[in-house]
Scaffold this motif. Sequence first.
Motif, short mmCIF file in Angstrom:
data_model
loop_
_atom_site.label_atom_id
_atom_site.label_comp_id
_atom_site.label_asym_id
_atom_site.label_seq_id
_atom_site.Cartn_x
_atom_site.Cartn_y
_atom_site.Cartn_z
N ALA A 276 0.83 -1.20 0.00
CA ALA A 276 0.00 0.00 0.00
C ALA A 276 0.87 1.25 0.00
O ALA A 276 0.56 2.25 -0.68
N ALA A 277 1.97 1.21 0.75
CA ALA A 277 2.89 2.34 0.80
C ALA A 277 3.53 2.60 -0.57
O ALA A 277 3.72 3.75 -0.97
N ILE A 278 3.84 1.52 -1.29
CA ILE A 278 4.42 1.67 -2.62
C ILE A 278 3.43 2.35 -3.57
O ILE A 278 3.80 3.25 -4.35
N ILE A 279 2.17 1.93 -3.50
CA ILE A 279 1.14 2.52 -4.36
C ILE A 279 0.95 4.00 -4.05
O ILE A 279 0.88 4.85 -4.95
N ILE A 280 0.89 4.31 -2.75
CA ILE A 280 0.72 5.72 -2.34
C ILE A 280 1.90 6.56 -2.81
O ILE A 280 1.74 7.68 -3.30
N VAL B 148 1.70 9.84 -5.15
CA VAL B 148 1.99 11.15 -4.55
C VAL B 148 3.25 11.78 -5.13
O VAL B 148 3.28 12.99 -5.42
N PHE B 149 4.32 10.98 -5.30
CA PHE B 149 5.59 11.54 -5.72
C PHE B 149 5.80 11.34 -7.23
O PHE B 149 5.49 10.29 -7.78
N SER B 150 6.36 12.36 -7.83
CA SER B 150 6.67 12.27 -9.26
C SER B 150 8.11 11.85 -9.49
O SER B 150 8.45 11.29 -10.53
N SER C 131 11.35 9.60 -9.06
CA SER C 131 11.67 8.19 -8.75
C SER C 131 12.57 8.09 -7.52
O SER C 131 12.51 7.10 -6.78
N THR C 132 13.40 9.10 -7.29
CA THR C 132 14.28 9.09 -6.12
C THR C 132 13.46 9.14 -4.84
O THR C 132 13.72 8.39 -3.88
N TRP C 133 12.46 10.02 -4.81
CA TRP C 133 11.61 10.12 -3.62
C TRP C 133 10.76 8.85 -3.43
O TRP C 133 10.51 8.42 -2.31
N ILE C 134 10.31 8.29 -4.53
CA ILE C 134 9.52 7.04 -4.45
C ILE C 134 10.37 5.94 -3.83
O ILE C 134 9.93 5.20 -2.94
N LEU C 135 11.63 5.80 -4.32
CA LEU C 135 12.54 4.77 -3.78
C LEU C 135 12.82 5.02 -2.30
O LEU C 135 12.82 4.07 -1.50
N PHE C 136 13.07 6.29 -1.95
CA PHE C 136 13.34 6.62 -0.54
C PHE C 136 12.15 6.27 0.34
O PHE C 136 12.30 5.69 1.42
N PHE C 137 10.95 6.60 -0.10
CA PHE C 137 9.74 6.32 0.67
C PHE C 137 9.54 4.81 0.85
O PHE C 137 9.17 4.34 1.93
#
Length: 322
Positions: free
Chosen positions: A46-50, A54-56, A58-64
Amino acid sequence: MKSIDELTAFYVDAFTEGKGDLVKQSELIGNTLYQSVQKGLLVWLAAIIIAALVFSSSTWILFFILASAAVIGWLVNDQYKQAKQAFNERCYAEIFPKLVQFVDGNLHYAPARVISQHVFTDAKLIPLPFNAYSGQDYLSGEYDGVHFEASTVTVKHQNESSNPLIKCLAQDKELFSGVLIRAEFELASKGQVVILPKNKPDFDPEYLGAKCYSRLERCPVKFAEFERSFVVLASDSMLAKSLLSERFMLRILSLQQKFGNNVYITVADGHVTIAVNGLHIFDRSRNIYFDNFYADDVMSWYGDLMRVFTVFYDLGLTSRAS
């Protein structure tokens, strides 16, 4: 002391029959862990989907994703550790009282109780101030003719700063963690004799000027080996001289040989208080999780208990040692 055959028979009689229930409890803990991992994976997905929505970047997505995985993993692991610890505590609560009664029916055992703090304070075993006193595994009764009480004790000086940063950075100082024993002891005269280890790395002669020792005087003894290892303080030098016969000093040295420079002794008011830093009545660090509780564990805990009682023999408190 009990023989290995007696201990093995005790293990079979006392625990094998009721062991099934403990195994079932440990299996439930395993199932709880499995379910927690499943829930954690679902939350992580669920966190990956969010993160993707939310983030555009890819660096922030990976960090999250990595941060959420670390948090979820920590929570699952923490829950698992707590469940294991609770199971161990339950096992200890069921095993130790039976073992103590098996050793001697005159002994009384309270797993969560600790010997009174005033016993430790009145014995003047450490001159440094402390503000945290705790313990467990309280024993009392009569063992081989000795009336006593004992427990494992931990004494600390905790940082009490109101500043959260200082409180976080300043470490608590552990001053003592071991066994404290108070037993009956005949002394011809009233007064107090305190015997402290001299060869500890943190021993400072200036400690002897502490307020708690203000009514005691330092007493030299005519026994070079003992003088090298211990400091004697007494309310009356004649009292110390009458107590510290060569035989008694040799017995104290035998304790030092067994436990190192961790032995503290105070004699006063018809009692002897003995503290052995590093010695514990029962080793609770052993993990008896799942189905790995065997007769060897009983023997090891029995050995822990008997090491405490050897203090009575070494110091000459029992009729057998006289």
